[in-house]
Structure formats: C-alpha cells, structure tokens
Design a protein around this motif. Sequence first.
Motif, PDB file in Angstrom:
ATOM      1  N   GLY B  50       0.378  -1.447  -0.197  1.00  0.00           N
ATOM      2  CA  GLY B  50      -0.400  -0.003  -0.232  1.00  0.00           C
ATOM      3  C   GLY B  50       0.461   1.320  -0.390  1.00  0.00           C
ATOM      4  N   CYS B  51       0.184   2.533   0.366  1.00  0.00           N
ATOM      5  CA  CYS B  51       1.182   4.112  -0.341  1.00  0.00           C
ATOM      6  C   CYS B  51       1.553   4.177   1.607  1.00  0.00           C
ATOM      7  CB  CYS B  51      -0.374   4.243  -0.440  1.00  0.00           C
ATOM      8  SG  CYS B  51       0.394   5.862  -0.556  1.00  0.00           S
ATOM      9  N   THR B  52       3.462   4.531   0.674  1.00  0.00           N
ATOM     10  CA  THR B  52       3.955   4.979   1.568  1.00  0.00           C
ATOM     11  C   THR B  52       4.516   6.348   1.516  1.00  0.00           C
ATOM     12  OG1 THR B  52       6.228   4.181   0.727  1.00  0.00           O
ATOM     13  CG2 THR B  52       5.106   2.649   1.967  1.00  0.00           C
ATOM     14  N   GLY B  53       3.693   7.022   0.751  1.00  0.00           N
ATOM     15  CA  GLY B  53       3.193   8.747   0.446  1.00  0.00           C
ATOM     16  C   GLY B  53       4.421   9.221  -0.629  1.00  0.00           C
ATOM     17  N   GLN B  54       4.779   7.679  -1.379  1.00  0.00           N
ATOM     18  CA  GLN B  54       5.825   8.203  -2.150  1.00  0.00           C
ATOM     19  C   GLN B  54       6.518   8.162  -3.752  1.00  0.00           C
ATOM     20  OE1 GLN B  54       9.525   9.147  -0.404  1.00  0.00           O
ATOM     21  NE2 GLN B  54       7.870   9.263   0.543  1.00  0.00           N
ATOM     22  N   HIS B  55       4.711   8.695  -4.106  1.00  0.00           N
ATOM     23  CA  HIS B  55       4.240   8.188  -4.996  1.00  0.00           C
ATOM     24  C   HIS B  55       4.527   9.850  -6.119  1.00  0.00           C
ATOM     25  CE1 HIS B  55       0.941   9.566  -2.618  1.00  0.00           C
ATOM     26  NE2 HIS B  55       1.016  10.753  -3.532  1.00  0.00           N
ATOM     27  N   PRO B  56       5.211  11.144  -5.831  1.00  0.00           N
ATOM     28  CA  PRO B  56       5.456  12.255  -6.441  1.00  0.00           C
ATOM     29  C   PRO B  56       6.574  11.551  -6.508  1.00  0.00           C
ATOM     30  CG  PRO B  56       4.941  12.736  -4.497  1.00  0.00           C
ATOM     31  CD  PRO B  56       4.257  10.845  -3.919  1.00  0.00           C
ATOM     32  N   THR B  57       7.364  10.102  -6.596  1.00  0.00           N
ATOM     33  CA  THR B  57       8.765   9.988  -7.267  1.00  0.00           C
ATOM     34  C   THR B  57       7.795   7.710  -7.419  1.00  0.00           C
ATOM     35  OG1 THR B  57       9.620   9.032  -4.985  1.00  0.00           O
ATOM     36  CG2 THR B  57      10.440  11.407  -6.044  1.00  0.00           C
ATOM     37  N   GLY B  58       6.954   8.025  -7.930  1.00  0.00           N
ATOM     38  CA  GLY B  58       6.709   6.611  -7.916  1.00  0.00           C
ATOM     39  C   GLY B  58       6.868   5.900  -9.464  1.00  0.00           C
ATOM     40  N   PRO B  59       6.536   4.484  -9.182  1.00  0.00           N
ATOM     41  CA  PRO B  59       6.346   3.736  -8.577  1.00  0.00           C
ATOM     42  C   PRO B  59       7.227   3.791  -7.697  1.00  0.00           C
ATOM     43  CG  PRO B  59       5.838   2.176 -10.902  1.00  0.00           C
ATOM     44  CD  PRO B  59       7.332   4.303 -11.539  1.00  0.00           C
ATOM     45  N   THR B  60       7.277   3.493  -6.312  1.00  0.00           N
ATOM     46  CA  THR B  60       8.153   2.731  -5.717  1.00  0.00           C
ATOM     47  C   THR B  60       7.810   1.105  -5.600  1.00  0.00           C
ATOM     48  OG1 THR B  60       7.197   5.031  -4.052  1.00  0.00           O
ATOM     49  CG2 THR B  60       7.517   2.633  -2.531  1.00  0.00           C
ATOM     50  N   VAL B  61       9.482   0.854  -4.947  1.00  0.00           N
ATOM     51  CA  VAL B  61       9.692  -0.650  -4.314  1.00  0.00           C
ATOM     52  C   VAL B  61       9.900  -0.844  -2.873  1.00  0.00           C
ATOM     53  CG1 VAL B  61      10.193  -2.422  -5.499  1.00  0.00           C
ATOM     54  CG2 VAL B  61       9.637  -1.490  -6.989  1.00  0.00           C
ATOM     55  N   VAL B  62       9.429  -1.383  -2.215  1.00  0.00           N
ATOM     56  CA  VAL B  62      10.736  -2.349  -1.312  1.00  0.00           C
ATOM     57  C   VAL B  62      10.941  -3.238  -1.092  1.00  0.00           C
ATOM     58  CG1 VAL B  62      10.558  -1.589   1.799  1.00  0.00           C
ATOM     59  CG2 VAL B  62       9.017   0.583   0.165  1.00  0.00           C
ATOM     60  N   LEU B  68      14.851  -0.984   2.388  1.00  0.00           N
ATOM     61  CA  LEU B  68      15.438   0.282   1.211  1.00  0.00           C
ATOM     62  C   LEU B  68      14.222   0.541   0.627  1.00  0.00           C
ATOM     63  CD1 LEU B  68      19.268  -0.661  -0.395  1.00  0.00           C
ATOM     64  CD2 LEU B  68      18.420   1.043   1.628  1.00  0.00           C
ATOM     65  N   TRP B  69      14.411   2.120  -0.109  1.00  0.00           N
ATOM     66  CA  TRP B  69      13.302   2.627  -0.994  1.00  0.00           C
ATOM     67  C   TRP B  69      13.217   2.307  -2.448  1.00  0.00           C
ATOM     68  CZ3 TRP B  69      12.084   1.993   3.299  1.00  0.00           C
ATOM     69  CH2 TRP B  69      10.362   2.087   4.196  1.00  0.00           C
ATOM     70  N   TYR B  70      13.129   2.110  -3.467  1.00  0.00           N
ATOM     71  CA  TYR B  70      13.112   2.431  -4.519  1.00  0.00           C
ATOM     72  C   TYR B  70      11.894   3.089  -5.771  1.00  0.00           C
ATOM     73  CZ  TYR B  70      16.810  -1.326  -5.261  1.00  0.00           C
ATOM     74  OH  TYR B  70      18.313  -1.932  -5.490  1.00  0.00           O
ATOM     75  N   GLN B  71      12.899   4.660  -6.159  1.00  0.00           N
ATOM     76  CA  GLN B  71      11.777   4.937  -6.600  1.00  0.00           C
ATOM     77  C   GLN B  71      11.816   4.418  -8.160  1.00  0.00           C
ATOM     78  OE1 GLN B  71      13.338   8.937  -5.614  1.00  0.00           O
ATOM     79  NE2 GLN B  71      14.950   8.865  -6.762  1.00  0.00           N
ATOM     80  N   ARG B  72      10.804   5.886  -8.781  1.00  0.00           N
ATOM     81  CA  ARG B  72      10.157   5.240 -10.562  1.00  0.00           C
ATOM     82  C   ARG B  72      10.766   4.424 -10.644  1.00  0.00           C
ATOM     83  NH1 ARG B  72      13.480  10.493  -9.360  1.00  0.00           N
ATOM     84  NH2 ARG B  72      11.423  12.320  -9.039  1.00  0.00           N
ATOM     85  N   VAL B  73      10.232   3.184 -11.072  1.00  0.00           N
ATOM     86  CA  VAL B  73      10.647   1.936 -11.194  1.00  0.00           C
ATOM     87  C   VAL B  73       9.416   1.214 -12.008  1.00  0.00           C
ATOM     88  CG1 VAL B  73      10.757  -0.778 -10.670  1.00  0.00           C
ATOM     89  CG2 VAL B  73      11.282   0.761  -8.757  1.00  0.00           C
ATOM     90  N   THR B  74      10.485   0.915 -13.222  1.00  0.00           N
ATOM     91  CA  THR B  74       9.788   0.443 -14.298  1.00  0.00           C
ATOM     92  C   THR B  74      10.360  -1.146 -14.459  1.00  0.00           C
ATOM     93  OG1 THR B  74      11.752   1.651 -15.910  1.00  0.00           O
ATOM     94  CG2 THR B  74       9.417   3.188 -15.189  1.00  0.00           C
ATOM     95  N   GLY B  89      23.354  -9.135  -4.450  1.00  0.00           N
ATOM     96  CA  GLY B  89      23.406  -8.251  -2.491  1.00  0.00           C
ATOM     97  C   GLY B  89      23.664  -6.861  -3.360  1.00  0.00           C
ATOM     98  N   LYS B  90      23.976  -6.139  -4.237  1.00  0.00           N
ATOM     99  CA  LYS B  90      24.827  -4.625  -4.027  1.00  0.00           C
ATOM    100  C   LYS B  90      23.328  -3.470  -4.613  1.00  0.00           C
ATOM    101  CE  LYS B  90      29.280  -5.683  -5.632  1.00  0.00           C
ATOM    102  NZ  LYS B  90      30.248  -5.242  -6.759  1.00  0.00           N
ATOM    103  N   PRO B  91      22.493  -2.679  -3.984  1.00  0.00           N
ATOM    104  CA  PRO B  91      21.792  -2.056  -4.073  1.00  0.00           C
ATOM    105  C   PRO B  91      21.902  -1.587  -5.629  1.00  0.00           C
ATOM    106  CG  PRO B  91      21.220  -2.158  -1.662  1.00  0.00           C
ATOM    107  CD  PRO B  91      23.308  -2.824  -2.486  1.00  0.00           C
ATOM    108  N   VAL B  92      21.096  -1.276  -6.282  1.00  0.00           N
ATOM    109  CA  VAL B  92      20.980  -0.185  -7.271  1.00  0.00           C
ATOM    110  C   VAL B  92      20.833   1.675  -7.143  1.00  0.00           C
ATOM    111  CG1 VAL B  92      20.608   0.201  -9.864  1.00  0.00           C
ATOM    112  CG2 VAL B  92      20.048  -1.884  -8.879  1.00  0.00           C
ATOM    113  N   GLU B  93      22.187   1.509  -6.556  1.00  0.00           N
ATOM    114  CA  GLU B  93      22.294   3.656  -5.742  1.00  0.00           C
ATOM    115  C   GLU B  93      21.225   4.229  -7.029  1.00  0.00           C
ATOM    116  OE1 GLU B  93      23.207   3.306  -2.855  1.00  0.00           O
ATOM    117  OE2 GLU B  93      24.451   1.706  -2.423  1.00  0.00           O
ATOM    118  N   ARG B  94      21.566   4.490  -8.348  1.00  0.00           N
ATOM    119  CA  ARG B  94      21.004   5.447  -9.131  1.00  0.00           C
ATOM    120  C   ARG B  94      19.631   5.634  -8.500  1.00  0.00           C
ATOM    121  NH1 ARG B  94      20.878   1.829 -12.830  1.00  0.00           N
ATOM    122  NH2 ARG B  94      19.213   1.800 -14.292  1.00  0.00           N
ATOM    123  N   LEU B  95      18.905   3.896  -8.484  1.00  0.00           N
ATOM    124  CA  LEU B  95      17.542   4.178  -8.070  1.00  0.00           C
ATOM    125  C   LEU B  95      17.136   4.096  -6.778  1.00  0.00           C
ATOM    126  CD1 LEU B  95      16.579   1.271 -10.496  1.00  0.00           C
ATOM    127  CD2 LEU B  95      16.275   3.519 -11.217  1.00  0.00           C
TER     128      LEU B  95
END
Lengths: 104, 104
Positions: B50-62, B68-74, B89-95
Amino acid sequence: MPRVFRKQVLVCTSEGEGKCASKGSLEVFQKFRDEVKARNLADIIVTKLGCTGQHPTGPTVVIHPDGLWYQRVTPDVVVEIIEQHLVGGKPVERLINPEMKVTG
Amino acid sequence: MPRVFRKQVLVCTSEGEGKCASKGSLEVFQKFRDEVKARNLADIIVTKLGCTGQHPTGPTVVIHPDGLWYQRVTPDVVVEIIEQHLVGGKPVERLINPEMKVTG
C-alpha cells in the motif's frame, strides 16, 4: 531530511472471499495507525500489504526488518504487539505464524 | 515445513490520482513475479504494498530486510534490481529513494 524508521508494520488488507480484509484486517490496520500515532512512535511506519497466501490464518501482519509474520491478528492484540514487540523488542511468540519468515 | 525467504520485494500498487498504480506499478509487480519465477528464486517473495506516500517519485518498490525504497521503478529496470541487488547483494544506488529507510 530523510525519514528513517526502525520498523515497518505491514497489515494485509487483501480483498476477496476468505482473504484478510474479510476477516477484519482493515480494523487492525486502523488500530495500528491510531495506536502508533497516539504513542508518537515516529520511527514506525504502518502500511497496507497485499496477499502473501496466509489468509487461512489471517488477518496477517508482517513486521520488518524482523521478517516475522503474525497470524490471527485482531484489534485487541494490537497494543500488545506494539508495546511488547515494537517498543520492547520481544515478539509476541504465541501469535507468530511459524510457516513464514524472511531471514535476510 | 516453513517457507524461509531471504528477501521480500514489496511493490506499491496503490490506486488513485497520481498514485503508483497510475504510473504503471502493476506491470512492475508482474514483471518482478515473472522474472523471480523464471530464475527459480524460491527464497524471494514478491508482494503488493500500500501507499507509503512516495508516489511523487513512484512507482515505489521496498525491499526488506534491507529497508530500502526504490523510486521511479519501471519494468525495464526490474531485471537489473533482481540480478544486482537480490542475487548479487548490491543495491542499485541510482534508483534508491534517499527520503525513506528502515534501519531496524
């Protein structure tokens, strides 16, 4: 200023026959939100969750980063989970769903 | 036999104007499900969030237990997140969304 949380409480609100919403999970979600706010626990985020397949023992609540599933969560045990687990650090063992776990 | 996971991928599918579903998050959810299954990654569970309030930079993936929160996931970055973060094991830092974190 980033928001840094200590715990994320995920309450399954999946809809459909026999799913968590049909077992009262929306009331559980609202109670978590209300009781967390009442205690000013700004380091706890309460979010809705989709189906993880555990509705036979729902309502389901998942708490991260602990990776624990709670089962048969009703509004009357929400304060106990908040005070004993989220604040006190001790999961409420009798309510744990032993079938599911995220270990990291 | 309990199901023990290494990671839980939570894809926000919140509905409403400007929310993640309106930005294509259902396709992101399905792509995560499909690609995880195609790789037989049985220790990864993909769930709707559900919503964590991050839709301005969504789609959100946690992703937990990393918190970690990912933003603008396509859909086109899903395989990269799976291979680099969930497998490697390495988060995609730019996202990464720097505004939200669960530290435990």
